[in-house]
Write a protein that holds these residues in place. Structure first.
Motif, PDB file in Angstrom:
ATOM      1  N   GLY A  32      19.956 -13.332 -18.522  1.00 20.51           N
ATOM      2  CA  GLY A  32      21.395 -13.246 -18.787  1.00 20.51           C
ATOM      3  C   GLY A  32      22.136 -12.319 -17.853  1.00 20.51           C
ATOM      4  N   ASP A  33      21.529 -11.588 -16.844  1.00 16.40           N
ATOM      5  CA  ASP A  33      22.117 -10.788 -16.013  1.00 16.40           C
ATOM      6  C   ASP A  33      21.779 -10.787 -14.555  1.00 16.40           C
ATOM      7  OD1 ASP A  33      23.641  -7.822 -16.521  1.00 16.40           O
ATOM      8  OD2 ASP A  33      22.109  -7.722 -15.110  1.00 16.40           O
ATOM      9  N   THR A 116      27.733 -20.717 -10.788  1.00 16.13           N
ATOM     10  CA  THR A 116      28.154 -19.383 -10.979  1.00 16.13           C
ATOM     11  C   THR A 116      28.792 -18.491  -9.757  1.00 16.13           C
ATOM     12  OG1 THR A 116      26.662 -19.559 -12.990  1.00 16.13           O
ATOM     13  CG2 THR A 116      27.540 -17.477 -12.409  1.00 16.13           C
ATOM     14  N   ARG A 164      32.896  -9.188 -12.903  1.00 14.90           N
ATOM     15  CA  ARG A 164      33.654 -10.171 -13.536  1.00 14.90           C
ATOM     16  C   ARG A 164      32.963 -11.415 -14.371  1.00 14.90           C
ATOM     17  NH1 ARG A 164      38.508 -11.594 -15.346  1.00 14.90           N
ATOM     18  NH2 ARG A 164      39.137 -13.694 -14.645  1.00 14.90           N
ATOM     19  N   ARG A 166      30.092 -10.764 -15.742  1.00 13.68           N
ATOM     20  CA  ARG A 166      29.620 -10.372 -17.032  1.00 13.68           C
ATOM     21  C   ARG A 166      30.769 -10.112 -17.993  1.00 13.68           C
ATOM     22  NH1 ARG A 166      27.635  -6.015 -14.788  1.00 13.68           N
ATOM     23  NH2 ARG A 166      29.668  -4.897 -15.465  1.00 13.68           N
ATOM     24  N   ASP A 167      31.861  -9.431 -17.539  1.00 12.71           N
ATOM     25  CA  ASP A 167      32.955  -9.282 -18.484  1.00 12.71           C
ATOM     26  C   ASP A 167      33.788 -10.382 -19.077  1.00 12.71           C
ATOM     27  OD1 ASP A 167      32.154  -6.407 -17.965  1.00 12.71           O
ATOM     28  OD2 ASP A 167      33.803  -6.181 -16.674  1.00 12.71           O
ATOM     29  N   ALA A 168      33.888 -11.492 -18.147  1.00  5.88           N
ATOM     30  CA  ALA A 168      34.628 -12.645 -18.511  1.00  5.88           C
ATOM     31  C   ALA A 168      33.743 -13.667 -19.365  1.00  5.88           C
ATOM     32  CB  ALA A 168      35.161 -13.213 -17.479  1.00  5.88           C
ATOM     33  N   ARG A 169      32.339 -13.178 -19.390  1.00  5.53           N
ATOM     34  CA  ARG A 169      31.362 -13.899 -19.908  1.00  5.53           C
ATOM     35  C   ARG A 169      31.348 -15.420 -19.476  1.00  5.53           C
ATOM     36  NH1 ARG A 169      29.577 -11.769 -24.879  1.00  5.53           N
ATOM     37  NH2 ARG A 169      30.928  -9.865 -25.419  1.00  5.53           N
ATOM     38  N   ILE A 170      31.312 -15.400 -18.006  1.00  9.85           N
ATOM     39  CA  ILE A 170      31.425 -16.805 -17.452  1.00  9.85           C
ATOM     40  C   ILE A 170      29.992 -17.257 -17.666  1.00  9.85           C
ATOM     41  CG2 ILE A 170      31.126 -17.828 -15.120  1.00  9.85           C
ATOM     42  CD1 ILE A 170      33.228 -15.623 -14.109  1.00  9.85           C
ATOM     43  N   PRO A 171      30.088 -18.580 -18.305  1.00  7.92           N
ATOM     44  CA  PRO A 171      28.660 -18.849 -18.530  1.00  7.92           C
ATOM     45  C   PRO A 171      27.599 -19.557 -17.489  1.00  7.92           C
ATOM     46  CG  PRO A 171      30.447 -20.709 -18.808  1.00  7.92           C
ATOM     47  CD  PRO A 171      31.077 -19.356 -18.591  1.00  7.92           C
ATOM     48  N   TYR A 172      26.654 -19.148 -17.477  1.00  9.33           N
ATOM     49  CA  TYR A 172      25.328 -19.766 -16.495  1.00  9.33           C
ATOM     50  C   TYR A 172      25.284 -21.052 -16.665  1.00  9.33           C
ATOM     51  CZ  TYR A 172      21.354 -19.201 -13.592  1.00  9.33           C
ATOM     52  OH  TYR A 172      20.483 -19.309 -12.557  1.00  9.33           O
TER      53      TYR A 172
END
Length: 413
Positions: A32-33, A116, A164, A166-172
């Protein structure tokens, strides 16, 4: 299985070239990162360099690397947990999650990674840098060289893009079917931007950069393999058909050669055949869009035995369909040039003058270069000189500047 130390080390290098992007994509899904996954990837390959010469290359190297990377990431989180309690919880969560199906959707993982990196919430230049770094495995220095930027600038773009996400929680994930058309357009735009920077560089001493063309085509092939959409076919066809002519666009001295003057025997017929086949498949689907139509136009040029035998009427018709999908002043300019070839320079000049009067292409050097060429063909020499001078003030690429200067010089004083 057993393996000598030297051959095992060579196997690690081979697996890295073939599988590292797939392994990274899966680790990003599992961890997740981006940064955590990259660190895990490097740790996994470091472990392989130690263990494979001793224990032998595993039967499924990719699975071994994913598992090793995941375990290395959990160990790293545990070591850091004494400074941050939330990391201990994350390590426990990652350890507790079932991972038997780690590799079941590995190709979907690569597609997730592309979508992504090309998410529309990211700035366009960040999408390009992140895609070349994470999907293509280009180094920051290689990307910087390709785009004539400082490595620190590219590194900053990549760091900001990851933050961005991570902070905007853009889904993978791969977009849902109803989201796909809008999201796919962003992916295709990034790939074509990379290709265009290679095929017709925006600035600098070289007209083309073969490495970027190659990377964009590789991305296009990967995307088509993962997502056989008509517009993906169209984009890949467009890049292949352009790339087939790349080496003929400059002479031995690096000077620009116009399409009508190019040595057609130097065009890559294998790429033209593949591109034309993809165009036919895309158009037959009836779900085609701008990329497939642009590819169809380039295919007409590529399949013409000579410049004089080009079917300009068909090209104008294709531009009409392309414009019906959406207005574009650059497409209108290209159509005007095709009209000039079909109906004569006066007809084309009328269209170019109307475009320039609207103001949208006033700072675009090719609009003034096209106008200059049409005026030259009409023997309006003084006006042609003036138009070439305007184009020269606007051009940024050195081979194009030299070409325009040569055309101006040919007109005499």
């Amino acid at each position: 299985m057993g393996c000598g130390g030297q051959s095992a080390t060579a196997a690690v290098e081979t697996v890295y070239r073939a599988e590292s992007r797939r392994v990274l994509a899966t680790l990003i899904r599992l961890l997740g990162d981006f940064d955590r996954a990259e660190e895990a990837l490097h740790d996994a390959f470091a472990a392989a360099l130690q263990q494979w010469p001793r224990d032998g290359v595993p039967g499924n190297p990719r699975a071994w690397l994913v598992s090793a990377g995941r375990l290395k990431a959990i160990d790293a989180l545990r070591r850091r947990a004494r400074f941050d309690a939330s990391l201990r919880l994350l390590a426990e969560q990652l350890e507790g999650e079932a991972h038997e199906a780690e590799l079941d959707e590995v190709e979907d993982d690569r597609l997730r990674l592309i979508f992504t990196c090309c998410h529309p919430a990211l700035p366009a230049d960040a999408r390009v840098a992140l895609t070349l770094r994470e999907v293509c495995d280009l180094t920051t220095e290689e990307i910087a060289r390709a785009f004539l930027a400082a490595p620190a600038t590219i590194a900053q773009r990549i760091v900001r893009a990851k933050a961005r996400i991570r902070d905007a929680r853009i889904p993978y994930r791969v977009p849902e079917r109803e989201e796909l058309p809008a999201r796919l357009d962003s992916v295709l735009r990034v790939i074509y931007l990379v290709f265009n920077e290679g095929y017709s560089a925006s600035a600098g001493a070289s007209l083309t950069r073969a490495d970027l063309c190659t990377e964009a085509i590789r991305l296009g092939r990967l995307l088509l393999e993962l997502l056989p959409d008509a517009e993906v076919m169209g984009l890949l066809a467009l890049m292949l058909l352009h790339d087939a002519r790349r080496t003929a666009r400059t002479d031995a001295a690096g000077e620009l050669v116009r399409l009508e003057d190019q040595d057609r025997s130097a065009w890559d017929r294998r790429l033209i055949a593949e591109g034309s086949m993809l165009v036919r498949r895309a158009l037959a689907s009836r779900n085609f869009g701008p990329y497939a139509l642009q590819a169809a136009i380039v295919a007409v040029h590529a399949e013409a035995p000579s410049a004089a035998q080009t079917d300009w009427a068909q090209i104008v018709r294709l531009y009409d369909v392309l414009l019906s999908l959406g207005p574009s002043p650059v497409v209108e300019l290209n159509r005007a040039v095709a009209v000039a070839m079909r109906d004569g320079p006066a007809a084309g000049l009328c269209l170019v003058d109307a475009l320039l009067a609207r103001g949208e292409l006033r700072d675009y050097h090719l609009s003034h270069a096209a106008r200059a060429d049409l005026l030259r063909r009409l023997a309006r020499i003084d006006e042609a000189r003036s138009a070439y001078r305007v184009a020269l003030q606007l051009v940024r690429l050195e081979p194009e500047r030299r070409f325009l200067q040569q055309r101006l010089d040919e007109l005499g004083d």
